[in-house]
Each structure stands twice: as structure tokens, then as C-alpha cells.
Motif scaffolding. Sequence first.
Motif, PDB file in Angstrom:
ATOM      1  N   GLU A   1      43.019 -43.756  57.326  1.00 42.57           N
ATOM      2  CA  GLU A   1      42.297 -44.723  58.365  1.00 42.57           C
ATOM      3  C   GLU A   1      42.822 -44.594  59.887  1.00 42.57           C
ATOM      4  O   GLU A   1      41.880 -44.605  60.797  1.00 42.57           O
ATOM      5  CB  GLU A   1      42.337 -46.149  57.964  1.00 42.57           C
ATOM      6  CG  GLU A   1      41.589 -46.506  56.414  1.00 42.57           C
ATOM      7  CD  GLU A   1      40.194 -46.036  56.451  1.00 42.57           C
ATOM      8  OE1 GLU A   1      39.396 -46.238  57.498  1.00 42.57           O
ATOM      9  OE2 GLU A   1      39.530 -45.572  55.515  1.00 42.57           O
TER      10      GLU A   1
ATOM     11  N   THR B   1      40.700 -43.069  63.095  1.00 47.37           N
ATOM     12  CA  THR B   1      40.543 -43.725  64.317  1.00 47.37           C
ATOM     13  C   THR B   1      41.237 -43.045  65.407  1.00 47.37           C
ATOM     14  O   THR B   1      41.643 -43.660  66.485  1.00 47.37           O
ATOM     15  CB  THR B   1      40.820 -45.188  64.149  1.00 47.37           C
ATOM     16  OG1 THR B   1      42.256 -45.310  63.618  1.00 47.37           O
ATOM     17  CG2 THR B   1      39.884 -45.905  63.213  1.00 47.37           C
TER      18      THR B   1
ATOM     19  N   ALA C   1      36.560 -39.376  64.105  1.00 45.15           N
ATOM     20  CA  ALA C   1      35.738 -40.140  63.118  1.00 45.15           C
ATOM     21  C   ALA C   1      34.937 -38.983  62.220  1.00 45.15           C
ATOM     22  O   ALA C   1      34.569 -39.158  61.041  1.00 45.15           O
ATOM     23  CB  ALA C   1      34.691 -40.974  64.069  1.00 45.15           C
TER      24      ALA C   1
END
Length: 530
Positions: free
Chosen positions: A197, A201, A70
Motif C-alpha cells: 500500500e 501511494t 498507482a
Amino acid sequence: MTELYPSTPAGPSRRSMLRAAGGGTLLLGLGLAGCRSAVSEASSAPQGAGAAPKRGGVLNVAVNSDFTPALLFAQSYQSLQHRLIYNTLTRYDDRLSPQPELAASWNYAKDGRSITLRLRDDVTFHNGRTFTADDVIFAVKNLQNPVRAAQLRSTAATITGFEKRGDHELVLTLAHPVNNLFDLFEFMIITAPEAVEDAVTGRNFIGTGPFKLKKWSPGSGLSLTRNDHYWQPDRPYLDGVELRVIPQADALISSLRSGQSQLSFDVPGKSLGVVKGDPRLNITDYDTGSGASYLGVNTTVAPLDDRTVRQALAWAVDRDRLLAQTLGGYGLASAAPWPKSSPAFSEAHRTHYSHNPGKARELLKSAGVSKLELPLLHIALPTDTAIAESLQYDLKQVGVHVTLQPTDAATAQKKLISQDMPALWSLGHGFAQVQPSTLAVSAYPFNEAKNTSKYRSAAYTEVVQEAWTEPESSPAAANALHEKISGILLDEAFLIDLVLRGRVQVAADRLHGVTLNKFSYLNLDHAYLA
């Protein structure tokens, strides 16, 4: 337009000239800015004349904590993997002159309001897609996104226009001149937009770097395999890299001494003496000041809202003892954040606060404080814990009793970003090793607009903004602004610097060609196991 590359300067770089203007104590003629320390016991460069690199093998790197996906686009506690999976637009040499990476060359406008980048046209991502100007545009906009928590977001935000001239030429337009654009280019990793993305993650990481993701096991480590289509011919030499999480110091050292691991930057300072005596291991000190230990102070917690009390804490700390006993002598005791390679460095600033518990008690008394009990957050790793315990001892001698609050690195980073720290905390900071303005507009502990200490000052904001936009061609003006910034940091003491720490590398004697960039991204393009 002014051509900055590909010509190679024969004399000092523009930043070296700034250092020259700042005083003769920086040993400019020796080219020491950003280099490895003279106290290094050995180098990881190839040994012996004409030594031929050997292809093959898997390098095992021992780390004491896992990375946090993150925070992939922020500088966090563990960023070694960034330059293994990804590339950046440019990289600094030892004189802080930008050199090509994915940007092959560039032209910077004389007014500082635009730069034209000519990109490599032979680069592909790990998924086979060709790297183009669109990927640079995405990378800039990605860092502009506050969700990414990127320290250099302010610099990225000054880029307001993008003009594509084909797939591999790009003009960036700036809202106003800044003198740390190449800091951004070295910091900003180029990731595949279609996989960003997945990256944050932890599901997949797709870049253009020398190694591709094989597997990430949270809490255990990261497995990487060679990118056979890397844009640098015949590189890398290694078949793969394993980053293995070994949080216990004794186990980490044992893995190095037994040969199970061949590289680590996480040997605790007080344990370096153990590995120093092992002829199979080499120690190299990166003394650029890319990391510094500090004591953070929440200025909204009484009586720490009184700068007299904060100054007392700064006088109470024995930096020399901390350096010698806790960090094994690797580093530089300093009350200011600047390494000797910085144009902002001053010996007077470095020694501004010495160990003077008597003066600390007097200041506390003048502020009406006789006894103080405060929490102190720190990362629950051996070196960080030892630093916190050293601070606890020193502060106790002047009547300040602290309760230690150990936590993990990811939680500490999130608290730092969200300004959710207790009264005191002990962490490390970077960003003093590049342009001085980058520290004050980018690093969370120092950010003039929003820092973790919640310190606000119109005077601080004004001088930082002026230093950020001051052209590098005016060294006298730049040095005057650096002096003002240092004066505010030392006088207000909302952040108390302790020791400037580079990264101390412990490597097997058969490992060669290891380097770090200015943000401690590990570069293994030319590394090999003999």
C-alpha cells in the motif's frame, strides 16, 4: 512431470519451433528473436577483450515523464524502475526461453494444470526479511485484484490453488492450461506484502532488487542506492541510479551530450540523427516489438461503429512516412501488431493496409460519409505529438478533420483502462513481443472481454480463448489460430496499428552492460561506468 529447467536446450526453444512452423522469414537459425537490431550503431556490452567491469559511480537516466505509483502493477508509459527495485520469478532469454530469477527451477505438469516452483533460499527484501513462497502467493493474488489494473490479470486468475512445500517450494494449480504463464512470471514484480500500500501511494518501495529507494520526488525523479545484500554475488557494480525527469526534448538531448545523463530511452525519433553523430554516444535499437504506435477507434461513436469507416482510416495513414520522418527510421511500418520475432508474424498481415487515400475516400463515400470531424487524444510529449500531427495530416487528405487533445501519460493510461477515450486516440501498446495470446487477453486495446474501443465479438472471444489455452506442442493449430486473430484485427480495424517500435537506447560510450526485459524493465545488474 516435465522438467523445463535447469536443462539448457541445445536446439531451438519451444517458441522458436513455433516460429519455424510459421515460415522461414523469421531468421530462426540466426537467433534473432528478441535480440537487438542489426542496425544498432553500437552495443552497451563491455568493449574489448577481457575488459574488467568497474565498480562504483551513479548512473543518471533521463526520462521524459515520471512513473505513476498507482499503476505500479500495470505496464504503463514508464516502467524502467521495476527491475531496479524488484525482481521477477523468471526472465526470458533472446529465444523466449524462460531462465531463472527468483525461481531457481520448475516442473510443469504434462497436462498443463500445475507447475512446481523451487525458489531461491538466499534472497532478502530491502527491509531484511527473507523471501519465501508466501511472497509469491501474495504477488499472484495481488495481480488478481482488479484494483491493480494489471494487464495479465486474466492469466493470474487462472491460478486457483497454492500448495506450500516448505518456505521455498510452491505448487501452483491452474483452472485450465494457458500458454503464457511465463509471460506472467516475467511481468509480475515481487514486492514485500507489508509495503504494497505504501508502494501504490508512492511512500515506499520494498523489493528484492539490486537497488533500494533513496527518495522519490514526484515530477522530478527517483533516487536509488545500491542494495548491499543483493542475492547476486558482487552485484550491482553501480553505487546508485538517478532517474531524472526531463520532459523537454532539447534539454534531454543536451543532458546526454554534456554527460549529465548517461542513458535514455526517450530521445524523439526525429532527433536521433543529432545524437547519432556524437562519438561519445551509442544508439541501440531493441527491435523485439515491445512497443507499437497505433490509432485507437471508439466503436460506439458514429460513424466509427461502421467498420467500413474504420477501414478507410487504416488505408488513409502513410505508415512509411510516419516511420521515416517522425521516428527517424527506427521501427517497422506494420498494419498488424506482431513483430518479426512473433510466431504470429506474417508479411501479408504487415502490409495488409498500404497508404491509399483514394481507396479511403471511396470507402467513406460508400458509407455515406463526406466530411467528418473528430477529436484525437494523444500524450503531450514530443514523439507522441509528432505522431498525432502526422495522423492529423493524413486523415485531413481524405476529409477526416481531427482536433488534437494533448494530455499527460498518467491521464491517458487511466482513460485507456477505464474505457473513457474519445472517438480517436493515438498511443503505444506492448504485449505483442511475447505469446500472441497475451496480447488479446491482456492488453487493454486488444482485450477480447473488455477493450478500450468497446468492440465486442463472439467470434473474436472464441478464437482468442482457444489460442490462449492451445498447447505450445501443437504449432500448426497455434498458427491457424494466430491467423484467425490477425484476420479479425485487420478486418474489424477497431485498433489500427501503425509502426512497431522497440525501445531505442541512447547511452554514453563508457556505459556497459545495460539490458531490458521483454516488458521494458531496466536491468542494471551487470551495468558499469568505465
